[in-house]
Design a protein around this motif. Structure first.
Motif, PDB file in Angstrom:
ATOM      1  N   GLU A 184      36.151   6.639 112.982  1.00 32.59           N
ATOM      2  CA  GLU A 184      34.892   7.200 113.442  1.00 32.59           C
ATOM      3  C   GLU A 184      35.139   8.227 114.545  1.00 32.59           C
ATOM      4  O   GLU A 184      36.086   8.103 115.325  1.00 32.59           O
ATOM      5  CB  GLU A 184      33.997   6.094 113.998  1.00 32.59           C
ATOM      6  N   PHE A 185      34.285   9.239 114.563  1.00 31.48           N
ATOM      7  CA  PHE A 185      34.289  10.175 115.677  1.00 31.48           C
ATOM      8  C   PHE A 185      32.842  10.599 115.912  1.00 31.48           C
ATOM      9  O   PHE A 185      31.979  10.403 115.077  1.00 31.48           O
ATOM     10  CB  PHE A 185      35.193  11.380 115.405  1.00 31.48           C
ATOM     11  N   GLY A 186      32.571  11.144 117.046  1.00 30.47           N
ATOM     12  CA  GLY A 186      31.194  11.471 117.370  1.00 30.47           C
ATOM     13  C   GLY A 186      30.593  10.428 118.285  1.00 30.47           C
ATOM     14  O   GLY A 186      31.288   9.602 118.882  1.00 30.47           O
ATOM     15  N   GLU A 187      29.271  10.421 118.379  1.00 29.08           N
ATOM     16  CA  GLU A 187      28.588   9.606 119.376  1.00 29.08           C
ATOM     17  C   GLU A 187      28.253   8.204 118.898  1.00 29.08           C
ATOM     18  O   GLU A 187      28.092   7.302 119.716  1.00 29.08           O
ATOM     19  CB  GLU A 187      27.300  10.310 119.817  1.00 29.08           C
ATOM     20  N   ASN A 188      28.120   7.977 117.590  1.00 30.05           N
ATOM     21  CA  ASN A 188      27.634   6.697 117.083  1.00 30.05           C
ATOM     22  C   ASN A 188      28.671   5.981 116.242  1.00 30.05           C
ATOM     23  O   ASN A 188      29.484   6.613 115.561  1.00 30.05           O
ATOM     24  CB  ASN A 188      26.363   6.917 116.244  1.00 30.05           C
ATOM     25  N   GLY A 189      28.624   4.635 116.291  1.00 28.91           N
ATOM     26  CA  GLY A 189      29.504   3.812 115.485  1.00 28.91           C
ATOM     27  C   GLY A 189      28.719   2.953 114.520  1.00 28.91           C
ATOM     28  O   GLY A 189      27.526   2.700 114.698  1.00 28.91           O
ATOM     29  N   ALA A 190      29.390   2.456 113.479  1.00 32.41           N
ATOM     30  CA  ALA A 190      28.718   1.652 112.466  1.00 32.41           C
ATOM     31  C   ALA A 190      28.194   0.331 113.021  1.00 32.41           C
ATOM     32  O   ALA A 190      27.242  -0.239 112.487  1.00 32.41           O
ATOM     33  CB  ALA A 190      29.675   1.379 111.303  1.00 32.41           C
ATOM     34  N   ASP A 191      28.814  -0.179 114.103  1.00 31.12           N
ATOM     35  CA  ASP A 191      28.389  -1.448 114.682  1.00 31.12           C
ATOM     36  C   ASP A 191      27.229  -1.293 115.654  1.00 31.12           C
ATOM     37  O   ASP A 191      26.814  -2.254 116.308  1.00 31.12           O
ATOM     38  CB  ASP A 191      29.552  -2.139 115.381  1.00 31.12           C
ATOM     39  N   GLY A 192      26.693  -0.068 115.781  1.00 29.97           N
ATOM     40  CA  GLY A 192      25.583   0.175 116.673  1.00 29.97           C
ATOM     41  C   GLY A 192      25.983   0.615 118.058  1.00 29.97           C
ATOM     42  O   GLY A 192      25.135   1.010 118.861  1.00 29.97           O
ATOM     43  N   GLY A 193      27.292   0.572 118.353  1.00 29.65           N
ATOM     44  CA  GLY A 193      27.779   1.017 119.650  1.00 29.65           C
ATOM     45  C   GLY A 193      28.223   2.465 119.593  1.00 29.65           C
ATOM     46  O   GLY A 193      27.838   3.230 118.707  1.00 29.65           O
ATOM     47  N   SER A 194      29.060   2.839 120.560  1.00 32.29           N
ATOM     48  CA  SER A 194      29.585   4.201 120.565  1.00 32.29           C
ATOM     49  C   SER A 194      30.581   4.380 119.433  1.00 32.29           C
ATOM     50  O   SER A 194      31.060   3.408 118.838  1.00 32.29           O
ATOM     51  CB  SER A 194      30.272   4.488 121.902  1.00 32.29           C
ATOM     52  N   GLY A 195      30.899   5.615 119.103  1.00 38.83           N
ATOM     53  CA  GLY A 195      31.823   5.913 118.018  1.00 38.83           C
ATOM     54  C   GLY A 195      33.261   5.583 118.369  1.00 38.83           C
ATOM     55  O   GLY A 195      33.542   4.807 119.280  1.00 38.83           O
ATOM     56  N   GLN A 196      34.197   6.154 117.630  1.00 38.75           N
ATOM     57  CA  GLN A 196      35.625   6.033 117.875  1.00 38.75           C
ATOM     58  C   GLN A 196      36.223   4.718 117.382  1.00 38.75           C
ATOM     59  O   GLN A 196      37.341   4.383 117.746  1.00 38.75           O
ATOM     60  CB  GLN A 196      35.973   6.219 119.363  1.00 38.75           C
ATOM     61  N   GLY A 197      35.514   3.930 116.592  1.00 37.36           N
ATOM     62  CA  GLY A 197      36.083   2.731 116.005  1.00 37.36           C
ATOM     63  C   GLY A 197      37.002   3.075 114.845  1.00 37.36           C
ATOM     64  O   GLY A 197      36.875   4.119 114.203  1.00 37.36           O
TER      65      GLY A 197
END
Length: 302
Positions: A184-197
């Motif tokens: 992930e990149f950007g501001e949002n993540g699939a888990d509802g938190g911030s990106g970068q997962g």
């Protein structure tokens, strides 16, 4: 969609993609056979290098890589993928694909405006990727944008890298193992938190042909898949990153449909699967650790 595509999306009812993602970024990811060794001799052969796959699935619940999206009401998930075999143009054994994946919910899941005409259009994904086959290995990578037309969640950007191994003539029953790593990149993540997962998906899909000949060929597969967090992918409400996200085991059946020559290959699909969730994904799912998913669908390729 098979192996890679399902792992890329990990959508409901075992159609793991490029919903991207999957696939499946979502499903041109099943190119495991050999490609032509020379450019086509005639324009007609060149036209055959382009194919379009469509799918319409109805399911009782939708989990994205084990993360609950909806488990009530009727969920309808149409998708389309265009695939181009580029060897006839470039002389290199590459396949390009691009497509879209959608999820429509009759409950208007998470809609910012329940009365808006797009309130039931929960998710729209766009994906594109590149694959190559080297002996028994199919390797690929691409990009997926996950977005929500009804405003239920912020858009998620992701790069993915995939691998699948063709063991069709090595074992009595082929396992068709596949794997995907998604960043992930950007501001949002699939888990509802911030990106970068960073997500890791692993899967196998042993299958057999019950009826090979005749107007209605029938096949059965037993897909198994699991999702893991390599870095901050399954943080959950507590913010703690759990390594194990989910495990799914299913039984899927495919029945070929008789169609006239020139109208492509079409089939009916259906199945059931048991989903087992990890700590974080269970917390997101109101503490429920398991779910049973049922789906039926229509697939075609022209």
């Amino acid at each position: 969609m098979t192996g890679i595509a399902r792992l890329v999306h990990a959508a409901a009812a075992g159609a793991l993609s490029a919903g991207a993602a999957g696939a499946t970024g979502q499903d041109a990811a099943d190119e495991t056979g050999g490609m032509p060794t020379s450019p086509p001799a005639e324009p007609a052969a060149q036209e055959d290098s382009i194919s379009v796959a469509v799918d319409l699935t109805v399911t009782n619940s939708y989990y994205f890589r084990g993360i609950i999206q909806e488990d009530e009401g009727v969920i309808t998930q149409p998708s389309a993928t265009v695939t181009a075999d580029m060897e006839g143009v470039t002389g290199l054994p590459f396949v390009l694909y691009a497509g879209i994946w959608n999820s429509f919910h009759d409950r208007g899941t998470g809609a910012s405006d329940p009365d808006d005409f797009v309130s039931r259009w929960y998710e729209f994904d766009a994906f594109a990727g590149l694959e190559t086959t080297i002996e028994r290995w199919t390797l690929g990578g691409g990009y997926t944008l996950y977005s929500s037309p009804n405003g239920a969640f912020g858009s998620v950007d992701e790069f993915f890298f995939s691998a699948a191994f063709d063991d069709s003539d090595l074992l009595p029953v082929a396992l068709s193992p596949s794997a995907v790593i998604a960043l992930e990149f950007g501001e949002n993540g699939a888990d509802g938190g911030s990106g970068q997962g960073v997500f890791l998906g692993l899967g196998v899909e042993p299958g057999i042909d019950l009826i090979e000949d005749g107007p209605h060929p029938v096949s059965l597969s037993l897909p198994l898949e699991a999702g893991f967090s390599l870095d901050d992918y399954y943080e959950g409400p507590s913010g703690d990153d759990d390594f194990f996200g989910y495990f799914r085991v299913g039984a899927n059946a495919t029945v070929g449909l008789p169609v006239r020559d020139g109208y492509g290959d079409w089939s009916l699909n259906g199945g059931v699967s048991l989903l087992v969730l990890g700590d974080s994904t269970s917390d997101i799912n109101s503490g429920d650790e398991t779910d049973v998913q049922i789906f039926i669908g229509l697939s075609g390729e022209v």
